[in-house]
Design a protein around this motif. Structure first.
Motif, PDB file in Angstrom:
ATOM      1  N   THR A 185       0.846  -1.187   0.000  1.00 56.96           N
ATOM      2  CA  THR A 185       0.000   0.000   0.000  1.00 56.96           C
ATOM      3  C   THR A 185       0.883   1.240   0.000  1.00 56.96           C
ATOM      4  OG1 THR A 185      -0.073   0.119   2.417  1.00 56.96           O
ATOM      5  CG2 THR A 185      -1.746  -1.252   1.320  1.00 56.96           C
ATOM      6  N   VAL A 186       0.272   2.380  -0.270  1.00 53.38           N
ATOM      7  CA  VAL A 186       1.017   3.631  -0.236  1.00 53.38           C
ATOM      8  C   VAL A 186       1.591   3.865   1.156  1.00 53.38           C
ATOM      9  CG1 VAL A 186       0.826   6.130  -0.509  1.00 53.38           C
ATOM     10  CG2 VAL A 186      -0.398   4.616  -2.065  1.00 53.38           C
ATOM     11  N   PHE A 187       0.810   3.560   2.176  1.00 56.38           N
ATOM     12  CA  PHE A 187       1.266   3.766   3.550  1.00 56.38           C
ATOM     13  C   PHE A 187       2.490   2.900   3.854  1.00 56.38           C
ATOM     14  CE2 PHE A 187       1.094   3.241   8.176  1.00 56.38           C
ATOM     15  CZ  PHE A 187       0.967   4.563   8.572  1.00 56.38           C
ATOM     16  N   GLU A 188       2.510   1.680   3.347  1.00 58.24           N
ATOM     17  CA  GLU A 188       3.655   0.799   3.570  1.00 58.24           C
ATOM     18  C   GLU A 188       4.894   1.287   2.821  1.00 58.24           C
ATOM     19  OE1 GLU A 188       1.961  -2.841   2.253  1.00 58.24           O
ATOM     20  OE2 GLU A 188       1.257  -3.450   4.246  1.00 58.24           O
ATOM     21  N   GLN A 189       4.690   1.831   1.631  1.00 58.31           N
ATOM     22  CA  GLN A 189       5.831   2.328   0.873  1.00 58.31           C
ATOM     23  C   GLN A 189       6.421   3.583   1.512  1.00 58.31           C
ATOM     24  OE1 GLN A 189       5.509   2.316  -3.466  1.00 58.31           O
ATOM     25  NE2 GLN A 189       3.609   1.165  -3.301  1.00 58.31           N
ATOM     26  N   CYS A 190       5.620   4.290   2.304  1.00 62.25           N
ATOM     27  CA  CYS A 190       6.096   5.500   2.977  1.00 62.25           C
ATOM     28  C   CYS A 190       6.173   5.305   4.490  1.00 62.25           C
ATOM     29  CB  CYS A 190       5.174   6.679   2.654  1.00 62.25           C
ATOM     30  SG  CYS A 190       5.108   7.132   0.914  1.00 62.25           S
ATOM     31  N   LYS A 191       6.360   4.067   4.925  1.00 60.79           N
ATOM     32  CA  LYS A 191       6.321   3.778   6.355  1.00 60.79           C
ATOM     33  C   LYS A 191       7.482   4.413   7.120  1.00 60.79           C
ATOM     34  CE  LYS A 191       8.608  -0.721   5.719  1.00 60.79           C
ATOM     35  NZ  LYS A 191       8.456  -2.179   5.899  1.00 60.79           N
ATOM     36  N   HIS A 192       8.560   4.847   6.411  1.00 63.40           N
ATOM     37  CA  HIS A 192       9.674   5.471   7.107  1.00 63.40           C
ATOM     38  C   HIS A 192       9.334   6.888   7.554  1.00 63.40           C
ATOM     39  CE1 HIS A 192       9.862   6.302   2.834  1.00 63.40           C
ATOM     40  NE2 HIS A 192      10.668   7.328   3.048  1.00 63.40           N
ATOM     41  N   ILE A 193       8.301   7.509   6.971  1.00 67.23           N
ATOM     42  CA  ILE A 193       7.816   8.820   7.436  1.00 67.23           C
ATOM     43  C   ILE A 193       6.283   8.811   7.438  1.00 67.23           C
ATOM     44  CG2 ILE A 193       9.693  10.449   6.994  1.00 67.23           C
ATOM     45  CD1 ILE A 193       8.810  10.713   4.159  1.00 67.23           C
ATOM     46  N   PRO A 194       5.670   7.967   8.269  1.00 61.43           N
ATOM     47  CA  PRO A 194       4.205   7.844   8.257  1.00 61.43           C
ATOM     48  C   PRO A 194       3.485   9.066   8.800  1.00 61.43           C
ATOM     49  CG  PRO A 194       5.105   6.625  10.102  1.00 61.43           C
ATOM     50  CD  PRO A 194       6.283   7.111   9.311  1.00 61.43           C
ATOM     51  N   THR A 195       4.181   9.887   9.603  1.00 62.05           N
ATOM     52  CA  THR A 195       3.524  11.045  10.212  1.00 62.05           C
ATOM     53  C   THR A 195       2.960  11.992   9.164  1.00 62.05           C
ATOM     54  OG1 THR A 195       5.096  10.899  12.044  1.00 62.05           O
ATOM     55  CG2 THR A 195       3.817  12.928  11.856  1.00 62.05           C
ATOM     56  N   ILE A 196       3.663  12.140   8.058  1.00 61.10           N
ATOM     57  CA  ILE A 196       3.228  13.077   7.029  1.00 61.10           C
ATOM     58  C   ILE A 196       1.927  12.600   6.385  1.00 61.10           C
ATOM     59  CG2 ILE A 196       3.854  14.183   4.866  1.00 61.10           C
ATOM     60  CD1 ILE A 196       5.423  15.069   7.352  1.00 61.10           C
ATOM     61  N   ILE A 197       1.821  11.297   6.127  1.00 58.56           N
ATOM     62  CA  ILE A 197       0.589  10.772   5.539  1.00 58.56           C
ATOM     63  C   ILE A 197      -0.573  10.915   6.523  1.00 58.56           C
ATOM     64  CG2 ILE A 197      -0.559   8.687   4.692  1.00 58.56           C
ATOM     65  CD1 ILE A 197       1.974   7.839   3.409  1.00 58.56           C
ATOM     66  N   LEU A 198      -0.323  10.654   7.801  1.00 59.01           N
ATOM     67  CA  LEU A 198      -1.368  10.817   8.807  1.00 59.01           C
ATOM     68  C   LEU A 198      -1.796  12.281   8.913  1.00 59.01           C
ATOM     69  CD1 LEU A 198       0.017   8.451  11.602  1.00 59.01           C
ATOM     70  CD2 LEU A 198      -1.814   7.985   9.955  1.00 59.01           C
ATOM     71  N   PHE A 199      -0.832  13.191   8.811  1.00 57.98           N
ATOM     72  CA  PHE A 199      -1.130  14.615   8.812  1.00 57.98           C
ATOM     73  C   PHE A 199      -2.011  14.969   7.612  1.00 57.98           C
ATOM     74  CE2 PHE A 199       0.178  18.710   6.900  1.00 57.98           C
ATOM     75  CZ  PHE A 199      -0.265  19.583   7.876  1.00 57.98           C
ATOM     76  N   TYR A 200      -1.660  14.443   6.458  1.00 60.98           N
ATOM     77  CA  TYR A 200      -2.433  14.715   5.246  1.00 60.98           C
ATOM     78  C   TYR A 200      -3.854  14.158   5.356  1.00 60.98           C
ATOM     79  CZ  TYR A 200      -4.088  14.089   0.468  1.00 60.98           C
ATOM     80  OH  TYR A 200      -4.853  14.078  -0.664  1.00 60.98           O
ATOM     81  N   CYS A 230       6.748  10.885  -0.588  1.00 62.20           N
ATOM     82  CA  CYS A 230       6.178  10.577   0.722  1.00 62.20           C
ATOM     83  C   CYS A 230       6.160  11.762   1.682  1.00 62.20           C
ATOM     84  CB  CYS A 230       6.965   9.437   1.374  1.00 62.20           C
ATOM     85  SG  CYS A 230       6.895   7.878   0.474  1.00 62.20           S
ATOM     86  N   TYR A 231       6.827  12.834   1.336  1.00 60.45           N
ATOM     87  CA  TYR A 231       6.946  13.961   2.269  1.00 60.45           C
ATOM     88  C   TYR A 231       6.497  15.271   1.624  1.00 60.45           C
ATOM     89  CZ  TYR A 231       9.040  16.868   5.939  1.00 60.45           C
ATOM     90  OH  TYR A 231       9.232  17.760   6.957  1.00 60.45           O
ATOM     91  N   ILE A 232       7.251  15.730   0.635  1.00 61.56           N
ATOM     92  CA  ILE A 232       6.960  17.022   0.008  1.00 61.56           C
ATOM     93  C   ILE A 232       5.575  17.031  -0.616  1.00 61.56           C
ATOM     94  CG2 ILE A 232       7.705  18.669  -1.733  1.00 61.56           C
ATOM     95  CD1 ILE A 232       9.624  18.423   0.622  1.00 61.56           C
TER      96      ILE A 232
END
Length: 302
Positions: free
Chosen positions: A25-40, A253-255
């Motif tokens: 999933t997208v969340f798994e591919q960006c699991k090293h910075i999950p805070t940004i996805i949760l913020f979004y 995953c961030y910007i």
């Protein structure tokens, strides 16, 4: 590696070198910075819980007050429709980012992302309409009752639907650059129009303290609108032209999520600003001068 951008959210699929990435999933591919996805995602659900009732209220007020509408209300009406549609997607977006690995459901989300990407076009129409009203009042008076605003709305919707359909396909080479060009152009138009309005209002009196109360209120309102435009649209304007200079995983995953998080929250801020203006005017209607105040400020406040 082939990368597919899905705008307000991103799912990147690697072909050839790493087949297993397609099962993440997208969340798994960006699991090293999950805070940004949760913020979004948090911002998206704020849009759903505040943006839907806010935009529906704006639609109700505009349709109820047709006789007292300003020239920009046609653009505000269609912007509220667009934002209401966009605010419906957070539940599907959450499922697709966190749980779903298939790419088929992203077609729906890409279409709605394309619709939201085009919202600055309606904002630009509002800013241009008010710029003409304040800076070129004679031209505005000549064009006030013309049909050109309805034509502008039709053209913007044609561009919006064509853009959303192209984004929905997801296979057009360098299509992401279209959004970069569009956001830069519309941001420049909005910035120019609002700064010109502020300059015209500021020059209307020898000193700010001597400015007419109605013009002073209009000055503060436009200044607030300008601040919100910069807050919502400066991040993508400042970051997206330089995406090639960021590492791929940092950008995806961030910007990407930070920039579109700030832009997407405009779907809640814009109706709240309009409703606050309407409530403020309703209170001032107890005074005899409210009608004159509404007439003078309609074309420079959101």
């Amino acid at each position: 590696m082939e990368v597919f951008y899905i705008n307000s959210s991103v799912m990147f699929i690697q072909k050839g070198s790493n087949i297993t990435s397609q099962e993440q999933t997208v969340f798994e591919q960006c699991k090293h910075i999950p805070t940004i996805i949760l913020f979004y995602l948090g911002l998206q659900f704020v849009n759903m819980f505040l943006g839907i009732p806010g935009n529906v209220m704006v639609l109700w007020l505009l349709l109820r007050n047709k006789r007292d509408s300003s020239t920009s209300d046609i653009f505000i009406l269609h912007l509220a429709i667009l934002d209401t549609l966009f605010c419906l997607i957070p539940p599907l977006e959450l499922v697709n980012i966190v749980y779903v690995t298939t790419s088929s459901t992203w077609y729906v989300l890409r279409f709605f992302y394309g619709i939201k990407d085009s919202s600055p076009l309606f904002l630009s129409c509002i800013c241009v309409d008010r710029y003409i009203a304040v800076v070129h009042p004679l031209t505005f008076s000549a064009l006030r009752d013309r049909w050109h605003r309805a034509v502008c709305v039709a053209v913007v919707w044609l561009i919006t639907l064509a853009y959303a359909a192209a984004k929905c396909m997801g296979n057009i080479l360098n299509f992401a650059k279209t959004f970069t060009v569009m956001i830069l152009a519309t941001f420049a138009i909005m910035l120019f129009c609002n700064l010109s309005i502020l300059s015209a209002l500021r020059k209307s009196a020898p000193a700010r303290d001597e400015m007419h109360p109605v013009k002073k209120k209009a000055f503060r309102t436009v200044l607030l609108i300008l601040t919100i435009i910069v807050f919502n649209y400066l991040p993508p304007v400042a970051l997206f032209p330089f995406q090639e200079y960021f590492p791929q995983d940092v950008f995806l995953c961030y910007i990407h999520y930070i920039a579109f998080g700030f832009m997407d929250i405009s779907s809640s801020i814009q109706p709240m600003l309009y409703l606050c203006k309407d409530i403020s005017c309703s209170r001032s209607c107890c005074c005899k001068s409210c009608a004159d105040q509404q007439t003078n400020t309609d074309d420079v406040s959101l």
